[in-house]
Design a protein around this motif. Structure first.
Motif, short mmCIF file in Angstrom:
data_model
loop_
_atom_site.label_atom_id
_atom_site.label_comp_id
_atom_site.label_asym_id
_atom_site.label_seq_id
_atom_site.Cartn_x
_atom_site.Cartn_y
_atom_site.Cartn_z
N LEU A 1 0.82 -1.22 0.00
CA LEU A 1 0.00 0.00 0.00
C LEU A 1 0.86 1.27 0.00
N ALA A 2 2.05 1.22 0.64
CA ALA A 2 2.91 2.41 0.68
C ALA A 2 3.36 2.81 -0.73
N GLU A 3 3.61 1.81 -1.59
CA GLU A 3 4.04 2.12 -2.98
C GLU A 3 2.90 2.81 -3.73
N TYR A 4 1.69 2.33 -3.50
CA TYR A 4 0.55 2.93 -4.22
C TYR A 4 0.29 4.34 -3.73
N GLN A 5 0.45 4.54 -2.41
CA GLN A 5 0.28 5.89 -1.85
C GLN A 5 1.31 6.84 -2.44
N ALA A 6 2.53 6.36 -2.61
CA ALA A 6 3.58 7.20 -3.19
C ALA A 6 3.21 7.60 -4.63
N ALA A 7 2.67 6.64 -5.38
CA ALA A 7 2.27 6.93 -6.77
C ALA A 7 1.12 7.93 -6.80
N ALA A 8 0.16 7.76 -5.88
CA ALA A 8 -0.95 8.71 -5.80
C ALA A 8 -0.42 10.10 -5.47
N GLY A 9 0.59 10.16 -4.61
CA GLY A 9 1.20 11.44 -4.26
C GLY A 9 1.84 12.11 -5.47
N ARG A 10 2.48 11.30 -6.32
CA ARG A 10 3.10 11.88 -7.53
C ARG A 10 2.02 12.47 -8.44
N ILE A 11 0.90 11.78 -8.58
CA ILE A 11 -0.18 12.30 -9.44
C ILE A 11 -0.81 13.53 -8.80
N ASN A 12 -0.91 13.51 -7.49
CA ASN A 12 -1.47 14.67 -6.77
C ASN A 12 -0.59 15.89 -6.98
N ARG A 13 0.74 15.69 -6.98
CA ARG A 13 1.64 16.83 -7.17
C ARG A 13 1.54 17.40 -8.58
N LEU A 14 1.02 16.62 -9.51
CA LEU A 14 0.77 17.15 -10.86
C LEU A 14 -0.52 17.97 -10.89
N VAL B 1 -0.70 -0.28 -32.50
CA VAL B 1 -0.88 0.85 -31.59
C VAL B 1 -2.37 1.20 -31.53
N ARG B 2 -2.90 1.34 -30.34
CA ARG B 2 -4.29 1.73 -30.13
C ARG B 2 -4.35 3.08 -29.44
N TYR B 3 -5.25 3.92 -29.86
CA TYR B 3 -5.48 5.18 -29.17
C TYR B 3 -6.41 4.94 -28.00
N ALA B 4 -5.99 5.42 -26.83
CA ALA B 4 -6.82 5.27 -25.63
C ALA B 4 -7.79 6.42 -25.52
N ARG B 5 -8.97 6.13 -24.98
CA ARG B 5 -9.99 7.17 -24.76
C ARG B 5 -10.41 7.17 -23.29
N PRO B 6 -9.49 7.54 -22.40
CA PRO B 6 -9.80 7.47 -20.97
C PRO B 6 -11.00 8.31 -20.58
N GLU B 7 -11.30 9.34 -21.36
CA GLU B 7 -12.39 10.26 -20.99
C GLU B 7 -13.74 9.53 -20.93
N ARG B 8 -13.85 8.38 -21.61
CA ARG B 8 -15.15 7.69 -21.56
C ARG B 8 -15.42 7.06 -20.19
N TRP B 9 -14.39 7.03 -19.32
CA TRP B 9 -14.57 6.54 -17.95
C TRP B 9 -14.89 7.67 -16.97
N GLY B 10 -14.80 8.91 -17.44
CA GLY B 10 -14.98 10.02 -16.51
C GLY B 10 -13.81 10.11 -15.53
N ASP B 11 -14.01 10.88 -14.48
CA ASP B 11 -12.95 11.06 -13.47
C ASP B 11 -12.93 9.86 -12.53
N VAL B 12 -12.12 8.87 -12.86
CA VAL B 12 -12.10 7.61 -12.10
C VAL B 12 -11.52 7.83 -10.70
N VAL B 13 -11.92 6.98 -9.77
CA VAL B 13 -11.38 7.00 -8.41
C VAL B 13 -10.01 6.32 -8.44
N LEU B 14 -8.99 7.02 -7.95
CA LEU B 14 -7.65 6.41 -7.84
C LEU B 14 -7.31 6.03 -6.41
N VAL B 15 -7.89 6.74 -5.46
CA VAL B 15 -7.68 6.42 -4.04
C VAL B 15 -9.05 6.27 -3.39
N ARG B 16 -9.36 5.07 -2.97
CA ARG B 16 -10.67 4.80 -2.41
C ARG B 16 -10.77 5.25 -0.97
#
Ligand SMILES: [Zn+2]
Length: 249
Positions: A47-60, A141-156
């Protein structure tokens, strides 16, 4: 391909994970003829690794707290995601600090969502690679369309990560070169490709196998009353028959 098969137990949901379920997975996979390296990774220990990754995205500047209940989302949603669930309407995307403070003061704990539009702006074009039908051909190569998921939950709320975040972090940490997953997970790969770009992680090559559907055409899922692998075994299915139905032979 001469590679190594890696088994990972994705047990971030501690309320639903039990040692006997893990034991059943080992038994089912061994019966299918799969062998894996020890030790098997368990996400509940990382869980600490995932929290660190969430922190990196938060800092963006790409995470925001969401206090909506499931019912509130269903009420205000005007569209569905690729899984057919109500698309998050973005209610909490621009909460003021005072509004956040008021929620917290009222005892509500947030989940944290990815601002997908902003993330797409930062990431640019998001693509992922799909294995060609012939092993010697180049991946497509496939183009991703993440927007079709909306603002997904990354930290529950109940666990400091999510399926999407953990799987992307661990695929990179375990140097996964190829991911074979069911076609029901094809659309979710859009989110994983976006997260890999945001976190600067290497991306595996994906393939998507057919599903064995229940007689009513639904996915096999214990929660929906469909037969689990153990029941297919009991009904006389062989490992070869299952691999053939999945298109893996
Ligand atoms: Zn919200």
């Amino acid at each position: 391909m001469g590679g190594t098969f890696v088994l990972r137990i994705e047990d971030i949901d501690t309320t639903r994970c039990k040692p006997e379920f893990t034991a059943a997975i080992f038994e089912d996979l061994a019966w299918l003829g799969l062998q894996w390296e020890e030790p098997v990774w368990e996400q509940s220990t990382r869980l600490a690794e995932y929290q660190a990754a969430a922190g990196r995205i938060n800092r963006l500047g790409l995470l925001y707290p969401c206090f909506c209940s499931r019912a509130e989302i269903a009420e205000h949603s005007t569209d569905t995601d690729p899984d057919g669930a109500p698309l998050y309407p973005g209610t909490c995307r621009h909460l003021t600090q005072a509004e956040v403070d008021a929620h917290v003061a009222a005892g509500r704990r947030p989940q944290w969502r990815l601002d997908v539009a902003e993330a797409m702006d930062q990431a640019g074009v998001v693509t992922f690679s799909v294995a060609a039908p012939q092993p010697d051909d180049r991946p497509q190569v496939r183009y991703a369309r993440p927007e079709r998921w909306g603002d997904v939950v990354l930290v529950r709320k109940d666990t400091p990560t999510s399926y999407h975040l953990s799987v992307v972090v661990d695929d990179a940490a375990q140097h996964i070169s190829h991911v074979t997953r069911g076609r029901d997970m094809e659309a979710a790969t859009d989110i994983h490709a976006l997260l890999q770009m945001l976190l600067g992680l290497p991306a595996p090559i994906y393939s998507f196998h057919r599903l064995i559907l229940a007689e009513d055409g639904r996915k096999l899922a214990k929660s929906k009353g469909a037969p689990a692998l153990a029941e297919l075994r009991a009904a006389g299915w062989t490992p070869a028959a299952i691999r053939e139905r999945l298109g893996l032979d």
